[in-house]
Design an enzyme around this catalytic site. Structure first.
Site, PDB file in Angstrom:
ATOM      1  N   ILE A 158       4.068   0.019   0.666  1.00 43.69           N
ATOM      2  CA  ILE A 158       2.746   0.373  -0.359  1.00 43.69           C
ATOM      3  C   ILE A 158       1.684   0.673   0.716  1.00 43.69           C
ATOM      4  O   ILE A 158       0.913  -0.259   1.164  1.00 43.69           O
ATOM      5  CB  ILE A 158       2.426  -0.931  -1.085  1.00 43.69           C
ATOM      6  CG1 ILE A 158       3.579  -1.172  -2.235  1.00 43.69           C
ATOM      7  CG2 ILE A 158       1.267  -0.366  -2.115  1.00 43.69           C
ATOM      8  CD1 ILE A 158       3.405  -2.312  -3.082  1.00 43.69           C
ATOM      9  N   PRO A 159       1.494   1.920   1.006  1.00 44.76           N
ATOM     10  CA  PRO A 159       0.469   2.360   2.226  1.00 44.76           C
ATOM     11  C   PRO A 159      -0.932   2.393   2.003  1.00 44.76           C
ATOM     12  O   PRO A 159      -1.673   3.339   1.783  1.00 44.76           O
ATOM     13  CB  PRO A 159       1.114   3.806   2.288  1.00 44.76           C
ATOM     14  CG  PRO A 159       1.298   4.327   0.884  1.00 44.76           C
ATOM     15  CD  PRO A 159       1.955   2.995   0.199  1.00 44.76           C
ATOM     16  N   CYS A 160      -1.361   1.124   1.785  1.00 42.56           N
ATOM     17  CA  CYS A 160      -2.799   1.120   1.875  1.00 42.56           C
ATOM     18  C   CYS A 160      -3.511   1.563   3.032  1.00 42.56           C
ATOM     19  O   CYS A 160      -4.723   1.784   3.022  1.00 42.56           O
ATOM     20  CB  CYS A 160      -3.156  -0.377   1.539  1.00 42.56           C
ATOM     21  SG  CYS A 160      -2.555  -1.600   2.338  1.00 42.56           S
ATOM     22  N   HIS A 161      -2.663   1.604   4.038  1.00 38.44           N
ATOM     23  CA  HIS A 161      -3.361   2.167   5.435  1.00 38.44           C
ATOM     24  C   HIS A 161      -3.698   3.514   5.526  1.00 38.44           C
ATOM     25  O   HIS A 161      -4.551   3.998   6.278  1.00 38.44           O
ATOM     26  CB  HIS A 161      -2.186   1.696   6.623  1.00 38.44           C
ATOM     27  CG  HIS A 161      -0.941   2.746   6.567  1.00 38.44           C
ATOM     28  ND1 HIS A 161       0.076   1.843   5.629  1.00 38.44           N
ATOM     29  CD2 HIS A 161      -0.580   3.525   6.771  1.00 38.44           C
ATOM     30  CE1 HIS A 161       1.075   3.002   5.834  1.00 38.44           C
ATOM     31  NE2 HIS A 161       0.624   3.885   6.552  1.00 38.44           N
ATOM     32  N   ARG A 162      -3.122   4.255   4.361  1.00 36.66           N
ATOM     33  CA  ARG A 162      -3.629   5.812   4.253  1.00 36.66           C
ATOM     34  C   ARG A 162      -5.021   6.024   3.391  1.00 36.66           C
ATOM     35  O   ARG A 162      -5.231   7.244   3.040  1.00 36.66           O
ATOM     36  CB  ARG A 162      -2.490   6.456   3.257  1.00 36.66           C
ATOM     37  CG  ARG A 162      -1.357   6.402   4.267  1.00 36.66           C
ATOM     38  CD  ARG A 162      -0.026   7.188   3.550  1.00 36.66           C
ATOM     39  NE  ARG A 162       1.102   6.957   4.293  1.00 36.66           N
ATOM     40  CZ  ARG A 162       2.418   6.920   3.704  1.00 36.66           C
ATOM     41  NH1 ARG A 162       2.248   7.038   2.464  1.00 36.66           N
ATOM     42  NH2 ARG A 162       3.452   6.724   4.422  1.00 36.66           N
TER      43      ARG A 162
END
Length: 196
Positions: A158-162
């Protein structure tokens, strides 16, 4: 961080505050990565947590997960953890950014919606917190989106880093800004054109 399974077991026992339960619906194992070891917890059907082992919020996340599943956590692997390990290996080798491991993160209704929006941001691209709020049809909820991203219990998949600041700056990543930069640089090189 861990040289072997015994090192992981010792660290996990300290994290739990005692020995893991002998039998439990939730199984935990570690997955090594270029950005540090990750703790993976799953039941037989879904990955429930994937977190950097050194993240301070981890004990709180474990408590929420145990309460939600009404289960203790024991050491072991399930099919979702095996699948995750294979998919992460392909991701870190730059071969694939597609994750099909079934997910079941614990969160509020708003958090779940915010995390679903994150899943729509392709590898190699970024969005701002404001963009994510607009995607949720709540354009004034930028701070709530940032809090939801901070509560994300499934790193990388779940790419919250994006999600970055409106001015393009790196902000707010629970795993540490150095990891956020590493992940975005990796995705730019392997999968797209992220410019930071």
């Amino acid at each position: 961080m861990f040289d072997d399974d015994a090192g992981f077991r010792q660290a996990f026992t300290q994290l739990l505050g005692g020995e893991p339960a002998p039998e439990a619906a939730l199984k935990a194992d570690w997955v090594d990565s270029p950005v540090g070891p990750l703790l993976a917890i799953a039941d037989n059907d879904h990955l429930r947590l994937l977190e950097f082992f050194d993240r301070g919020i981890l004990p709180t996340e474990l408590g929420k997960l145990k309460a939600d599943a009404d289960s203790d956590i024991t050491l072991g692997r399930t099919d979702p953890i095996d699948r995750l390990a294979d998919e992460l290996q392909a991701y870190f080798k730059g071969q694939s950014a597609t994750f099909k491991t079934p997910l079941a993160p614990v969160g509020t209704h708003f958090e779940q919606r915010a995390w679903e929006a994150l899943l729509k941001v392709p590898a190699g691209e970024t969005r701002s917190y404001g963009d994510q709020a607009v995607a949720l049809d709540q354009p004034t909820a930028t701070r709530a989106v940032a809090r939801a991203n901070g509560a994300n219990p499934i790193a990388i998949l779940i790419p919250c880093h994006r999600i970055i600041g409106a001015d393009g700056s790196l902000t707010g990543y629970g795993g540490g800004l150095w990891r956020k930069r590493w992940l975005l640089d990796h995705e730019r090189r392997a999968f797209g054109h992220v410019l930071i």
